[in-house]
Design a protein around this motif. Structure first.
Motif, mmCIF file in Angstrom:
data_model
loop_
_atom_site.group_PDB
_atom_site.id
_atom_site.type_symbol
_atom_site.label_atom_id
_atom_site.label_comp_id
_atom_site.label_asym_id
_atom_site.label_seq_id
_atom_site.Cartn_x
_atom_site.Cartn_y
_atom_site.Cartn_z
ATOM 1 N N LEU A 183 0.823 -1.209 0.000
ATOM 2 C CA LEU A 183 0.000 0.000 0.000
ATOM 3 C C LEU A 183 0.859 1.261 0.000
ATOM 4 O O LEU A 183 0.561 2.237 -0.678
ATOM 5 C CB LEU A 183 -0.924 -0.011 1.222
ATOM 6 N N ILE A 184 1.949 1.228 0.786
ATOM 7 C CA ILE A 184 2.820 2.393 0.917
ATOM 8 C C ILE A 184 4.159 2.053 0.283
ATOM 9 O O ILE A 184 4.873 1.176 0.773
ATOM 10 C CB ILE A 184 3.004 2.780 2.400
ATOM 11 N N GLU A 185 4.510 2.717 -0.798
ATOM 12 C CA GLU A 185 5.728 2.409 -1.536
ATOM 13 C C GLU A 185 6.952 2.476 -0.629
ATOM 14 O O GLU A 185 7.237 3.494 0.006
ATOM 15 C CB GLU A 185 5.886 3.399 -2.700
ATOM 16 N N GLY A 186 7.687 1.365 -0.546
ATOM 17 C CA GLY A 186 8.901 1.305 0.255
ATOM 18 C C GLY A 186 8.678 1.011 1.717
ATOM 19 O O GLY A 186 9.634 0.828 2.475
ATOM 20 N N HIS A 187 7.416 0.983 2.143
ATOM 21 C CA HIS A 187 7.119 0.756 3.566
ATOM 22 C C HIS A 187 6.146 -0.399 3.793
ATOM 23 O O HIS A 187 5.691 -0.609 4.912
ATOM 24 C CB HIS A 187 6.550 2.031 4.200
ATOM 25 N N GLY A 188 5.808 -1.134 2.757
ATOM 26 C CA GLY A 188 4.916 -2.271 2.915
ATOM 27 C C GLY A 188 3.458 -1.864 2.966
ATOM 28 O O GLY A 188 3.036 -0.868 2.372
ATOM 29 N N GLY A 189 2.681 -2.643 3.700
ATOM 30 C CA GLY A 189 1.245 -2.413 3.760
ATOM 31 C C GLY A 189 0.810 -1.673 5.009
ATOM 32 O O GLY A 189 1.626 -1.229 5.815
ATOM 33 N N MET A 190 -0.509 -1.567 5.174
ATOM 34 C CA MET A 190 -1.065 -0.877 6.329
ATOM 35 C C MET A 190 -0.666 -1.556 7.631
ATOM 36 O O MET A 190 -0.305 -0.900 8.614
ATOM 37 C CB MET A 190 -2.594 -0.821 6.207
#
Length: 245
Positions: free
Chosen positions: A215-222
């Motif tokens: 979901l968040i580019e470079g940071h994984g999902g929620m």
């Protein structure tokens, strides 16, 4: 705030469900998880119905969900499927819903400022994650659970908890807590946040993935962003409710 965290629960539950095994006979349960459990749980938060809010998922949903699956007569990997569904609802919906539930607490002398409790919780718990990472990088020598999370060290944990407790004390002006009480509450919340992150990592390892989602580019999902709040929020909520309301 309640709607915001309902959407966070929706995204987190979607990520969890996509990682676990399900069959056609589970579709009604999955539909109920998204279409009934999330809206009803957050409606209970909205209306401050504490008595039902605390038992709706762990009692009624946990009993009804496997019963619906069993009625379809599909027993293949039944326990695994049911357990995954229950655990998905527990961490993605039940635990997360305790964050906006802080707005319903009636703390004497703190009326109208409950939003600051959410700020205190998020700043200390998320701050603890960063501080544990920094201390781990600088001083980490002894791995805590290398098969679950290779980056977590005892030095990082101790340093992160100590400094996040100090951070909590410095933020005591946001809360109804005294200086020492704020440090103690922050310590407990951050310790539970650490355990929540560890459990989330174990689930990912079990499913053979690095991140919950993209979901968040470079940071994984929620869930990669909210995993620390999963364990911290219920403990923080009930600590405040039992000792300050």
């Amino acid at each position: 705030m309640t709607i915001l965290f309902a959407l966070i629960s929706f995204a987190a539950l979607r990520e969890f469900v996509t990682l676990t095994h399900s069959r056609r006979s589970d579709h009604w349960v999955l539909l109920g998880m998204f279409g009934i459990i999330i809206p009803f749980q957050y409606w209970l938060v909205w209306t401050a119905w504490y008595g039902l809010f605390t038992i709706f998922i762990p009692v009624y949903c946990f009993l009804l969900m496997p019963a619906i699956t069993a009625l379809h007569g599909d027993t293949e990997r039944f326990l695994e499927r049911v357990s995954a569904q229950q655990w998905a609802v527990m961490i993605s919906v039940y635990c997360v819903s305790h964050v906006p539930a802080l707005l319903t607490l009636d703390v004497p002398g703190f009326e109208g400022r409950s939003l600051l409790l959410i700020a205190f919780l998020i700043i200390t718990v998320q701050g603890s994650d960063v501080l544990q990472y920094i201390f781990g990088k600088l001083f980490g020598r002894h791995l805590m659970s290398p098969k679950v999370s290779p980056s977590k060290t005892w030095e990082g944990l101790v340093g992160g908890l100590a400094t996040s407790s100090l951070l909590g004390a410095l933020l005591s002006f946001l809360t109804p807590f005294s200086l020492l009480q704020a440090a103690g509450v922050a310590f407990i919340a951050c310790l539970m946040g650490f355990l929540g992150g560890l459990v989330a990592s174990a689930i990912k390892r079990d499913q053979g993935v690095k991140d919950w989602g993209h979901l968040i580019e470079g940071h994984g999902g929620m869930m990669d962003r909210a995993d620390s709040l999963v364990f911290a929020a219920p403990i923080f909520f009930h600590t405040v409710r039992y000792f300050w309301t």
